[in-house]
Structures are given as C-alpha cells and as structure tokens.
Scaffold this motif. Sequence first.
Motif, PDB file in Angstrom:
ATOM      1  N   SER A  50       0.880  -1.069   0.048  1.00  0.00           N
ATOM      2  CA  SER A  50       0.089  -0.103  -0.052  1.00  0.00           C
ATOM      3  C   SER A  50       0.993   1.210  -0.026  1.00  0.00           C
ATOM      4  O   SER A  50       1.947   1.099   0.647  1.00  0.00           O
ATOM      5  N   LEU A  53       2.033   5.934   4.037  1.00  0.00           N
ATOM      6  CA  LEU A  53       1.553   7.336   4.530  1.00  0.00           C
ATOM      7  C   LEU A  53       2.437   7.783   5.521  1.00  0.00           C
ATOM      8  O   LEU A  53       3.191   7.270   6.369  1.00  0.00           O
ATOM      9  N   VAL A  56       0.120  13.201   8.927  1.00  0.00           N
ATOM     10  CA  VAL A  56      -1.232  13.928   8.867  1.00  0.00           C
ATOM     11  C   VAL A  56      -0.779  15.244   9.252  1.00  0.00           C
ATOM     12  O   VAL A  56      -0.504  15.557  10.439  1.00  0.00           O
ATOM     13  N   LEU A  77      -4.752   5.955  -2.278  1.00  0.00           N
ATOM     14  CA  LEU A  77      -5.451   5.661  -1.167  1.00  0.00           C
ATOM     15  C   LEU A  77      -6.225   6.883  -0.479  1.00  0.00           C
ATOM     16  O   LEU A  77      -5.933   7.231   0.313  1.00  0.00           O
ATOM     17  N   GLU A  79     -10.293   8.978  -0.785  1.00  0.00           N
ATOM     18  CA  GLU A  79     -11.326   9.311  -1.394  1.00  0.00           C
ATOM     19  C   GLU A  79     -11.590  10.608  -1.872  1.00  0.00           C
ATOM     20  O   GLU A  79     -10.703  11.340  -1.812  1.00  0.00           O
ATOM     21  N   MET A  85     -14.751  15.662   8.260  1.00  0.00           N
ATOM     22  CA  MET A  85     -16.124  15.564   8.518  1.00  0.00           C
ATOM     23  C   MET A  85     -16.710  15.700   9.803  1.00  0.00           C
ATOM     24  O   MET A  85     -17.933  15.566  10.129  1.00  0.00           O
TER      25      MET A  85
ATOM     26  N   TYR B 176      -9.118   1.661   4.522  1.00  0.00           N
ATOM     27  CA  TYR B 176      -8.907   2.156   5.922  1.00  0.00           C
ATOM     28  C   TYR B 176      -8.302   1.123   6.652  1.00  0.00           C
ATOM     29  O   TYR B 176      -7.429   1.684   7.468  1.00  0.00           O
ATOM     30  N   ARG B 179      -4.638   1.681   6.011  1.00  0.00           N
ATOM     31  CA  ARG B 179      -4.238   2.967   6.474  1.00  0.00           C
ATOM     32  C   ARG B 179      -3.817   2.860   7.591  1.00  0.00           C
ATOM     33  O   ARG B 179      -2.860   3.428   8.451  1.00  0.00           O
ATOM     34  N   TRP B 184      -2.103   5.367  10.556  1.00  0.00           N
ATOM     35  CA  TRP B 184      -2.537   6.523  10.486  1.00  0.00           C
ATOM     36  C   TRP B 184      -3.666   6.643  11.701  1.00  0.00           C
ATOM     37  O   TRP B 184      -4.394   5.872  11.858  1.00  0.00           O
ATOM     38  N   LEU B 186      -6.538   7.961  13.759  1.00  0.00           N
ATOM     39  CA  LEU B 186      -7.865   8.445  13.708  1.00  0.00           C
ATOM     40  C   LEU B 186      -8.682   7.777  14.290  1.00  0.00           C
ATOM     41  O   LEU B 186      -8.741   6.509  14.506  1.00  0.00           O
ATOM     42  N   HIS B 190     -14.922   7.678  13.629  1.00  0.00           N
ATOM     43  CA  HIS B 190     -14.801   8.492  12.470  1.00  0.00           C
ATOM     44  C   HIS B 190     -14.496   7.832  11.326  1.00  0.00           C
ATOM     45  O   HIS B 190     -15.006   7.877  10.200  1.00  0.00           O
ATOM     46  N   VAL B 193     -17.624   6.115   9.750  1.00  0.00           N
ATOM     47  CA  VAL B 193     -18.365   7.157   8.887  1.00  0.00           C
ATOM     48  C   VAL B 193     -17.987   7.116   7.705  1.00  0.00           C
ATOM     49  O   VAL B 193     -18.754   7.315   6.655  1.00  0.00           O
ATOM     50  N   ASN B 194     -16.562   7.108   7.427  1.00  0.00           N
ATOM     51  CA  ASN B 194     -16.272   7.144   6.092  1.00  0.00           C
ATOM     52  C   ASN B 194     -16.240   6.025   5.140  1.00  0.00           C
ATOM     53  O   ASN B 194     -16.434   6.334   4.074  1.00  0.00           O
TER      54      ASN B 194
END
Lengths: 304, 304
Positions: A50, A53, A56, A77, A79, A85, B176, B179, B184, B186, B190, B193-194
């Motif tokens: 993948s 990353l 952030v 990767l 959206e 959100m 996800y 990720r 990553w 988060l 959240h 929802v994504n």
Amino acid sequence: MNADKMHKAVGLIRTFIYRIDQTHVNAFCAIAVTLFVLLQLRSLFRKKESPRLKSVSTTDGKKFLKVEMVGDNDDILCEYENIDMSKEVLYRAVTISDDEAMLKSQLFYEKMKRRRSVRSFSTRPVSPKLILNLIKTAGTAPSGANLQPWTFCVIGKADIKSRIRAIVEAEEQINYSRRMGARWVLDVAHLSVNWCKPYLTEAPFLIVIMKQTYQIDANGERHPTYYNEISVSIAAGILIAAIQNAGLVTVTTTPLNAGHSIRDLLNRPKNEKVLLLLPVGYPAESATVPDIKRKVVEEIIRFY
Amino acid sequence: MNADKMHKAVGLIRTFIYRIDQTHVNAFCAIAVTLFVLLQLRSLFRKKESPRLKSVSTTDGKKFLKVEMVGDNDDILCEYENIDMSKEVLYRAVTISDDEAMLKSQLFYEKMKRRRSVRSFSTRPVSPKLILNLIKTAGTAPSGANLQPWTFCVIGKADIKSRIRAIVEAEEQINYSRRMGARWVLDVAHLSVNWCKPYLTEAPFLIVIMKQTYQIDANGERHPTYYNEISVSIAAGILIAAIQNAGLVTVTTTPLNAGHSIRDLLNRPKNEKVLLLLPVGYPAESATVPDIKRKVVEEIIRFY
C-alpha cells in the motif's frame, strides 16, 4: 538509422565481452544481472504494497494526507472528498416541485444543446467583470479533498495573446509537418487552416486553465492534489456551461506540447500545468462550425 | 517481510552463480545483459521518434487518425477537436445585450454557489425522464475529435445499487484498514463514518460515468480516444451543473479500486473504465455538509 545504431551497440558489447579477461566479464555480468533482478523484484513488491503514509499535518483546519504515490491514480488511497467530516453544518435545500424540476432540466438542456465550439470571434468587447463571474462559477466545482487545485489565467492584453498564439502555432506547425513526414495525406490548404489559430488573438480574452499537481502547505511541505486532472476538468465543464449561459462562445483546446512555454510566459509556478486553453468572446457574425452531430441519448445512456 | 524476500532472492542468485560452471554463468549473463541493453536502447529511440501514424480511415464521415501512443497525453499528436473542417455550417448565434449577459452570468453563479456535495438523500422519488434530461445535457459537452467517449450507466434498481454499495464499501474497508496498519491515527468512529456509504442505496439513482479509452470502428479496428479523461470529466462538470440547476443534489465520488468490479457488474465492455460514481436525488431534510470553504476568486484568478 536505428538499425545502424543498434548494430554499433551490439558491436561494442561483443568487443567488451571477448577482449577482456573472462573472469572479469563474469564478475561484471553477475553484478549487473543481480542488480537488475533486485530492481525488478523491488518494483514488483512496491506495487503490491500500500502507498506509505508519512504523516497527517493540519493547515488551516484542512487535513492533508501525505501519500507516496505508486502507479496510476487508482492506487492513491484517498477518497474523492476526503475532508474533515467532524465539523458539519446543515445543508439548506431549496424546495422545488417535481414539475418545476422537470421544466428546469428541459430548459437547461435546450440552452446547452446550442453550444458549439466556435473558432471565429467578434471584436465586440467583453467586460472583465463578466469574466470574473464565469471564473467564480467555475470555482464552485467539487474537487478531490476540496483542494480546489485550479488557477484561471485570464489574458486580455493583446501582446500576451499574440505571444501565446505564436507559441501554439509554432508547435502546431511542427506537429503537422511531422504528420506529413509520416505520409499523412491531406491537402496543404486544409492543413494551413488547422495550424493557423487566428482566434487566439481575435477573442477578447483567453483563459488558460492550470491544474496544480501538488500544493505546498504553510510548513513548505508538498502535498499531492488527488484526482487533479478530473477535478480541474470538472471545473472546466462548469466554466463552459457558464460561458454558454452568458451568451458567449469558446472552443476547448489543449495546447499540445506548448504547455511549458505558456506557463513560463505567464510566470506560473512549477506545481501548475496547463490543462486547457479557452478563447472566450462573442461569435463573429459569419462564424461557421463543422457539420458534426452529437450521439443520440440512447447511444450514451444505459438504464439498470 | 520485503527484506526477507529480497534476502532469499539474493541467496538464490548467489547459489546460481557460484555452484554452476563459470562458462555457463558467463553465457547466461552475457545474453541477459545484451537483451537488457537492447531493450533499453529500443525504448530510448522509440521516445525520440514521432508517434507512428498508421492510417486514416473514414467511418460515418468521421476522420480517425490512428496513433501509436508513446509516453503521456502530451505526446499524442492530435488537436483537441481534430474534426473534418471541410463541411461547415453557419453558427446561429443568439444576440444578447451586455447587460443581459452580465445578469445571466451573475444568476448562474448564484445558482451554482449553492451547490454542495451532499451525502444524505431523501426517499422522494425522481422521474427517470428528468435523469434523461440531465444525461442529454451532459452529452452536449465538447470532446477530443468529437468522439464523445462517454457512457452514463443509470442505476435505479435496488438490488444493483446494493451490490455497488457492497463493492465500494468492501474496497473502502481495505483502504482504511491498510491506513490503520500504516499507523494512520484517527478514531474508529470517524473511520466507520468514512467507509460506510449509505447514500449509495438511499439515493433514487446512481450514475456511473464510464470513459471509453478506445473505440472500435466499423472495420473492427481500435482507435484511441484523445484526451478521454479530460473530455469525460468536462461532461461530468456539465452534468453536475445540470443536477444543481434542477434542484437535485449529488456527491462526486471516485470508486477507488472498485472500478473493475462495477464494470463487470454492469456488463460494460473492456474499452470502458469507471471514472466517477454520482448518487443523484433530493437532499434529506436533515442533510448536513462538512463545514468547508471555497477559495475566494482572487486566489484562483490571475489577470494578464
């Protein structure tokens, strides 16, 4: 010419292999092959991984996701609208009746149906404020992660329009002469019509649409702009609709191979690339358009 | 894991080189290196050459120019609208006053300004005839060489919408979770929802926009569609404008990695690729949108 060069190259390799002591050749070749195999293996495994990353970072409440890009767009990767959100506001919908919706959709189709790519412009001036409205409308387009990766360069000065025309025509002449060299049979008169672009100086305004392939945040770090070509082209579509709605005309052109020169002329930064060049104005009274047809809706729609 | 695999590969190569008779290694390596160099040389010369034009065939009065594509889009020797200019018709312009043009441009901006990407849809039905009007409007877009390389798949059946949602959500979950694996950070709420896409089944219609990367003529020959991504995205921009104009809402999504599965589900041919997936309908009464801002026009426009 190619065959010649290849023969020479083969000759050199042959000399190299036979003249030098065999054990040296052996060692060299083994290293070369190993390196090649390793590189191939690495690229093979890279694709399966993948995207990595990195971090952030938050700038102006916007969330950037740094991605090491691999392969084509599909591998990113992300959206399309990967935005924060957590902060939401109520969407204020406009209530509309079924009949009104239907009527509006029909009227808008009737309006857009008359759009054609026009290459002959009237000298009638266009207000810069009107152009501003068109660009503001284009700026309402959706974009990947809401990064709005577009810049609209509006050229009204005659000398800059002339220089853009010169750049585009020079490139087009090369394109057409190459085509001729490749035995592309067409009469010369027809060709001269094609590489000559008088509309680039006739139209009161040229809009050069730039796509930002990356953006630089407050910390000076680069962030890729997701789906930037799709996003900026969607904005261009809305711009074209706005141009048609205001009674103006344009022709959607991609200035082939001339992008870099135009970017330099307009002093735009390196993260921007020319996507489209649109002359904008009122049509000449004698304007003609090619006698082409649109596909009927049955050809382009499938119901499921 | 990678390092492990690489070590194994290196081990295998080492064994191969040292165990086997040196002359055999020699021969093998020499052949491999020669082949590699020849391939590199070939690709080197290929790039310098102009794309080879094969033939010009005429179908339905349209002129196709077959180009062996090299490198990226910039290398395609083709004007955006490379159409037969010999047959011309007079362009019937609509006369419009300066004031009227200005007013129209302002009203259209006010209308488009209210557009937002909405993810909550009302169950209120939408007439298929209205959708037809929207697609007809999208079909008025300009395209490279007027090839109109788009197909709009309109999905109204509940079971096909469900299957598309399942495909997209499965891919999103992988995205996800990958990720997360890449540290990553988060919160999980959240994330859920994504990757959860209820709007893909809630919206009365889904529009899957396909781009045709090539077209097949009457003789069964393939022709590349020039600038197909830009062309189809421009059509998408006009579609989005039409949706907003009719009082409907949508959200522009790129179904990441799910394109092939969706194409198979919809039985579309191999020359088509999923570009965008747009749920279309009326907004839910309680619909919220992310609290994001658009750039002011001064940020996106440059006057010359």
